[in-house]
Design a protein around this motif. Structure first.
Motif, PDB file in Angstrom:
ATOM      1  N   PRO A 188      21.897  39.817   9.649  1.00 13.85           N
ATOM      2  CA  PRO A 188      22.875  39.771   8.557  1.00 13.85           C
ATOM      3  C   PRO A 188      23.603  41.102   8.436  1.00 13.85           C
ATOM      4  O   PRO A 188      23.015  42.173   8.639  1.00 13.85           O
ATOM      5  CB  PRO A 188      22.006  39.514   7.325  1.00 13.85           C
ATOM      6  CG  PRO A 188      20.695  40.153   7.660  1.00 13.85           C
ATOM      7  CD  PRO A 188      20.527  39.961   9.152  1.00 13.85           C
ATOM      8  N   TYR A 215      31.243  35.206   7.895  1.00 14.90           N
ATOM      9  CA  TYR A 215      31.720  35.016   9.266  1.00 14.90           C
ATOM     10  C   TYR A 215      30.572  35.132  10.258  1.00 14.90           C
ATOM     11  O   TYR A 215      29.655  35.927  10.074  1.00 14.90           O
ATOM     12  CB  TYR A 215      32.786  36.076   9.591  1.00 14.90           C
ATOM     13  CG  TYR A 215      33.904  36.053   8.578  1.00 14.90           C
ATOM     14  CD1 TYR A 215      35.007  35.234   8.743  1.00 14.90           C
ATOM     15  CD2 TYR A 215      33.819  36.825   7.420  1.00 14.90           C
ATOM     16  CE1 TYR A 215      36.012  35.185   7.794  1.00 14.90           C
ATOM     17  CE2 TYR A 215      34.826  36.781   6.460  1.00 14.90           C
ATOM     18  CZ  TYR A 215      35.916  35.965   6.649  1.00 14.90           C
ATOM     19  OH  TYR A 215      36.907  35.908   5.699  1.00 14.90           O
ATOM     20  N   GLY A 216      30.651  34.345  11.310  1.00 13.00           N
ATOM     21  CA  GLY A 216      29.653  34.378  12.369  1.00 13.00           C
ATOM     22  C   GLY A 216      30.204  33.650  13.576  1.00 13.00           C
ATOM     23  O   GLY A 216      31.405  33.407  13.676  1.00 13.00           O
ATOM     24  N   TYR A 220      25.782  38.569  14.873  1.00 13.47           N
ATOM     25  CA  TYR A 220      25.873  38.967  13.470  1.00 13.47           C
ATOM     26  C   TYR A 220      26.437  37.836  12.626  1.00 13.47           C
ATOM     27  O   TYR A 220      27.258  37.048  13.088  1.00 13.47           O
ATOM     28  CB  TYR A 220      26.793  40.183  13.317  1.00 13.47           C
ATOM     29  CG  TYR A 220      26.255  41.434  13.953  1.00 13.47           C
ATOM     30  CD1 TYR A 220      25.265  42.184  13.336  1.00 13.47           C
ATOM     31  CD2 TYR A 220      26.741  41.876  15.177  1.00 13.47           C
ATOM     32  CE1 TYR A 220      24.760  43.332  13.920  1.00 13.47           C
ATOM     33  CE2 TYR A 220      26.253  43.031  15.769  1.00 13.47           C
ATOM     34  CZ  TYR A 220      25.259  43.747  15.132  1.00 13.47           C
ATOM     35  OH  TYR A 220      24.774  44.886  15.714  1.00 13.47           O
ATOM     36  N   VAL A 221      25.996  37.767  11.399  1.00 13.44           N
ATOM     37  CA  VAL A 221      26.610  36.960  10.353  1.00 13.44           C
ATOM     38  C   VAL A 221      26.950  37.958   9.265  1.00 13.44           C
ATOM     39  O   VAL A 221      26.058  38.643   8.747  1.00 13.44           O
ATOM     40  CB  VAL A 221      25.667  35.862   9.814  1.00 13.44           C
ATOM     41  CG1 VAL A 221      26.312  35.136   8.648  1.00 13.44           C
ATOM     42  CG2 VAL A 221      25.306  34.890  10.922  1.00 13.44           C
TER      43      VAL A 221
END
Length: 149
Positions: A22, A83-84, A100-101
């Motif tokens: 995250p 976003y991811g 990543y998120v």
């Protein structure tokens, strides 16, 4: 900032395998211009941000990242989006694979000089949305800036 103790402990167990992590992103604007930073490891332009540490809220994380990278405490606004996906997957120069998120926040800077964190960043600059199109950048920021515009 170097790898966090938390991520280092995970890497000791999984090596270079893919980690889903995250993160937070600061969208800092001045009228029609956005503040971007050119990263030392990739030499690409991106938004200010980084990982969320265990026990830290996303709000705390984005404020910490801006303070670490620019030397100022931001005012926090609303969430722009989350976003991811493939554009946020990367392989770091050491071979570590990461997806990543990130949650993007509107941020305001106080009227004072910035103190650039030079271990991670080469420079900062203010760019209009059309200026960004001409930069060597992380492509995922296009979606964030479009949503922020």
């Amino acid at each position: 900032m170097p790898m966090s103790p938390y991520v280092r402990s995970l890497r000791e167990r999984v090596g270079h395998d893919l980690l889903l992590l995250p993160g937070v992103t600061a969208v800092i604007r001045d009228s029609d211009r956005f503040l971007l930073a050119r990263q030392r490891d990739t030499e690409r332009w991106s938004l200010i941000g980084g990982g969320i540490e265990p026990g830290e809220t996303p709000h705390e994380a984005v404020a910490r990242e801006v303070l670490e990278e620019l030397g100022v405490t931001p005012g926090l606004g609303t969430i722009i989006g989350a976003y991811g996906g493939p554009l946020l997957e990367t392989v770091h120069p050491n071979g570590d694979r990461v997806a990543y998120v990130t949650t993007a926040f509107e941020c305001r800077l106080p009227s004072c000089a910035l103190t650039l964190e030079t271990e991670e960043l080469l420079e900062t600059g203010w760019f209009t949305r059309s200026d960004v199109d001409g930069l060597v950048r992380h492509e995922w920021i296009d979606t964030v800036l479009k949503d922020a515009h």
